[in-house]
Design an enzyme around this catalytic site. Structure first.
Site, mmCIF file in Angstrom:
data_model
loop_
_atom_site.group_PDB
_atom_site.id
_atom_site.type_symbol
_atom_site.label_atom_id
_atom_site.label_comp_id
_atom_site.label_asym_id
_atom_site.label_seq_id
_atom_site.Cartn_x
_atom_site.Cartn_y
_atom_site.Cartn_z
ATOM 1 N NE ARG A 139 -17.628 52.861 -30.554
ATOM 2 C CZ ARG A 139 -18.833 53.381 -30.300
ATOM 3 N NH1 ARG A 139 -18.967 54.392 -29.462
ATOM 4 N NH2 ARG A 139 -19.906 52.875 -30.882
ATOM 5 N NE ARG B 279 -26.659 62.448 -27.645
ATOM 6 C CZ ARG B 279 -27.167 62.284 -28.865
ATOM 7 N NH1 ARG B 279 -28.109 63.110 -29.312
ATOM 8 N NH2 ARG B 279 -26.738 61.321 -29.642
ATOM 9 C CE LYS B 280 -22.897 61.523 -31.573
ATOM 10 N NZ LYS B 280 -22.948 60.448 -32.575
ATOM 11 N N GLY C 134 -27.682 53.389 -41.231
ATOM 12 C CA GLY C 134 -28.818 52.492 -41.047
ATOM 13 C C GLY C 134 -29.986 53.096 -40.302
ATOM 14 C CB CYS D 72 -23.151 55.955 -37.149
ATOM 15 S SG CYS D 72 -23.836 56.265 -35.511
ATOM 16 N N GLY D 73 -23.005 56.718 -40.425
ATOM 17 C CA GLY D 73 -22.305 56.548 -41.693
ATOM 18 C C GLY D 73 -22.022 57.857 -42.399
#
Length: 558
Positions: free
Chosen positions: A81, A193-194, A447, A452-453
């Protein structure tokens, strides 16, 4: 639970030890690096020498600190990434990525919803060569995954947009240098976390601000231009949580310090137990906004102004098509990259077109699309006639225009269904069923529940999972409707629990869309008929809400 330390043998994998038990496995992995996941770089030569088959769970996770992602669906092959703050890129950078994908990868690259590019299908031993090539064009992959500040988002037309209160892109670049820099920054490598940040001066809500851990959105106060601060947004970890106003207004010169100190507060006080509860939203849930604001003031050492007037409109811009820039005589041309997926030849051609018709800049969007800016008005016709624009259209159909899809089972360890090709097939089927006219809709695919979408931030959203049909395990989706970000942000609600991804899916979705469009038009008509709403619109009060609720019937799939 096991805890993890570096083996005393440099050529051996990390092994479990019997030291103090960490709160979760990833905290143990970080402890093995003294809290700095970037230290995995010291051990990369040994890991390459041992071979991919010997990588431990700890090593696979720690590699994410340097932007290398082990992918179970492609054994022995990895994803990288690439960090691209604000989605800004140059032609030579796209060419470098294309060359790496062609020579060392699998010739598949993806533009993500965080305005960056993922390089796929390379082997671990090629990582040093990839990094060297990226450094040569001012790119790197550090701190792009796991417990770090992810790529910082911003309006892709920052500095060019006629509908911006201010150009926030210099602030995005400053924050990236402060938090990550060119070589990584251990001060911010041990977050719970993120952590997602967006900084935007755009008035048309193009960055999903309300889904971010921190969002700075354009505001005015007493004649001063700056930002209101939103905190605690997220996708996944229980669904879309809409970010809350912190009741803080900052001018540009104050903004970086506020973002950095909020990030440090999360680092120092954020939850570190169950991974699903380690987001900033849950610290805010525990503390409350008042305590967070007070803690921020204490960290800064000075008072903060209360929030100003939110200057955003209720519109949502995707920046596709031909857009007039604030620079006289120049245009930006936004191109739809279906689900964000491209190949090296297409990247090379984008780079070439950006040089011939523009100034070599390319901008990436949160909808997985791209923009060629700074095109002289007289050159637009030539650009629109280029063959690549038959693949990457500036005027896509209403069902492809707003289509976003996560990676899906092609490459993701977590995904439960395939998404990208299915999303394109659905858009084509909807074109045939409903026609290529009508207002565009945002249609997002995730998904798995990680989101994430951004499926709950779309008009229509899909969350993938497995279900049994006639005794067989098949792909299926839950359908969501009514999600959006912006001043009136709301999480999409699940309206259909289970729909198999078979030949009947387009018919079900078409029925949902027709019901949704009817309902949306009715709500908009009711709002326009409300004199209080009309007065608010005239006054420019984008964040004003009518005190009289507008009735809404549930969507039907007939």
């Amino acid at each position: 639970m096991e805890s993890f330390q570096i083996s005393p043998k440099a050529d051996a994998p990390f092994v479990a030890s019997q030291c103090a038990t960490p709160s979760n496995a990833v905290e143990g992995y970080k402890a093995s690096m003294d809290g700095d996941g970037l230290r995995i770089l010291e051990h990369l030569p040994q890991m390459i020498g041992r071979g991919v088959e010997s990588l431990t769970p700890a090593e696979k996770e720690l590699l994410k600190w340097v932007g290398i992602f082990y992918r179970r669906p492609t054994p022995g092959k990895f994803m990288m990434r690439i960090r691209m703050p604000n989605g800004f890129a140059r032609s030579e950078q796209l060419r470098a990525i294309a060359e790496l994908s062609r020579r060392l990868g699998n010739q598949v690259v993806d533009i993500t919803t965080r305005q960056q590019i993922e390089l796929r299908g390379f082997t671990l031993d090629s990582a040093p060569e990839i990094w060297e090539k990226l450094r040569g064009v001012d790119l790197h992959s550090l701190q792009t995954g796991i417990d770090n500040v992810r790529n910082i988002n911003g309006c892709p037309l920052a500095g060019l947009n006629q509908h911006e209160l201010l150009d926030a892109s210099p602030l995005v670049q400053d924050l990236d240098r402060m938090i990550v820099g060119d070589h990584g920054n251990p001060e911010f490598t041990n977050l719970p976390r993120k952590f997602n940040i967006t900084v935007t001066g755009c008035l048309d809500n193009c960055t999903h601000a309300e889904s971010q851990d921190i969002a700075l959105v354009p505001a005015k106060k007493a004649g001063r231009i700056g930002f209101n601060v939103l905190v605690g947004g997220k996708m996944g970890s229980g669904g879309f949580t809409v970010a809350s106003p912190l009741n803080v207004f900052v001018e540009v010169f104050q903004a970086a310090a506020v973002v950095v100190e909020l990030t440090k507060i999360y680092r120092d006080y954020g939850p570190r137990e169950a991974r699903s509860r380690c987001r900033f939203a849950f610290l805010i849930e525990e503390w409350g906004l008042s305590r967070l604001r007070a803690e921020l003031i204490e960290h800064l050492g000075h008072e903060l102004a209360f929030q100003g007037r939110d200057m955003r409109s209720s519109a949502h811009a995707d920046h596709l098509g031909v857009t007039r820039q604030k620079q006289e005589g120049f245009r930006s041309v936004g191109l739809c990259i279906p689900t964000g997926r491209a190949n090296p030849e297409q990247l090379d051609e984008l780079a070439r077109l950006s040089e011939i018709y523009g100034n070599g800049e390319i901008r990436l969007t949160t909808a997985q699309n791209t923009i060629i800016p700074n095109v002289p008005a007289d050159y637009v016709g030539g650009l629109l006639a280029e063959p690549l624009l038959r693949e990457f259209s500036p005027r896509p159909s209403p069902f492809l225009r707003g289509m976003v899809a996560c990676v899906g089972t092609d490459y993701c360890n977590l995904a439960q269904i395939e998404t990208k090709s299915r999303a394109i097939e659905l858009s084509e089927a909807l074109d045939k069923k409903l026609g290529e006219t009508g207002n565009p809709l945002t249609i997002h695919w995730s998904g798995c529940p990680a989101g994430c979408g951004n499926h709950q931030a779309a008009d229509i959203g899909f969350r993938g999972f497995k279900t049994k049909l006639d005794g067989k395990l098949v792909d299926a989706v839950a359908i969501y409707a009514g999600g959006q970000t912006g001043p009136h942000a709301v999480a999409g609600e699940e309206i259909v629990e289970t729909v198999p991804c078979d030949e009947n899916l387009p018919e079900v979705v078409a029925n949902v869309i027709e019901s949704y469009r009817f309902e949306k038009e009715a709500r908009e008509h009711a709002a326009l008929s409300d004199p209080l709403c009309a007065a608010a619109a005239t006054a420019g009060l984008a964040s004003w809400h009518s005190p009289r609720p507008i009735p809404s019937s549930s969507l039907s799939t007939n």
